[in-house]
Write a protein that holds these residues in place. Sequence first.
Motif, PDB file in Angstrom:
ATOM      1  N   ARG A 183      40.742  41.756  54.959  1.00 29.23           N
ATOM      2  CA  ARG A 183      40.221  41.149  53.730  1.00 29.23           C
ATOM      3  C   ARG A 183      39.358  39.919  54.006  1.00 29.23           C
ATOM      4  N   ILE A 184      39.046  39.665  55.263  1.00 34.04           N
ATOM      5  CA  ILE A 184      38.224  38.499  55.595  1.00 34.04           C
ATOM      6  C   ILE A 184      36.757  38.906  55.564  1.00 34.04           C
ATOM      7  N   ASN A 226      42.635  32.024  45.468  1.00 37.78           N
ATOM      8  CA  ASN A 226      43.520  31.989  46.630  1.00 37.78           C
ATOM      9  C   ASN A 226      44.392  30.740  46.690  1.00 37.78           C
ATOM     10  N   HIS A 261      40.430  29.237  54.822  1.00 40.03           N
ATOM     11  CA  HIS A 261      41.183  30.465  54.551  1.00 40.03           C
ATOM     12  C   HIS A 261      40.891  30.978  53.147  1.00 40.03           C
ATOM     13  N   ASN A 294      38.913  34.633  52.581  1.00 39.24           N
ATOM     14  CA  ASN A 294      39.848  35.703  52.254  1.00 39.24           C
ATOM     15  C   ASN A 294      39.500  36.299  50.886  1.00 39.24           C
TER      16      ASN A 294
END
Length: 164
Positions: A33-34, A50, A145, A149
């Motif tokens: 999912r990156i 997120n 992150h 993500n």
Amino acid sequence: MEMFFRAQDTLRSFRETKLSGFRPITEFFDIHRISRPADANQAFSRITHNTRYFSGNYMIIISALAVYALLTNTTLLIALVFLIGGFIAINRFAPDPFQVGDRTITQKHLYTGLFVIGIPLLFFASPFGTLFWLVGASALVILTHACLNEPGVESEYAQVDEVA
């Protein structure tokens, strides 16, 4: 004993409220999912989603970085242990004034001595530098992150539920 149960209740409520957003490690580190966001709007949208979705995981990251910062800055750790330990010791062992020779020592005298030694020690431990490092390192890790993500499919359904 009552203090132990109070601490246990506090820990339980913290776990239920703050760490309820903890997601499994496999979901947090899902490399499939990156991806790079297409534009700033998509990056902001990912960060917004997120940070709410992985809030428990991010709390653990911040806590781990705080422990690391304290362990690597031993002067700050010693200063905090000295001040907190001194405060606890004065409250527990010297609630009433006592005589030393012909002088009467009160809690006020003990607190003054504790702070005269502890505050300069804390000043030399650079707590603000450690705090700024903690904020910067946490922000870098969390925002990176959260930005890279991709939100899962469940985020699309969450927007539908909000509209309806």
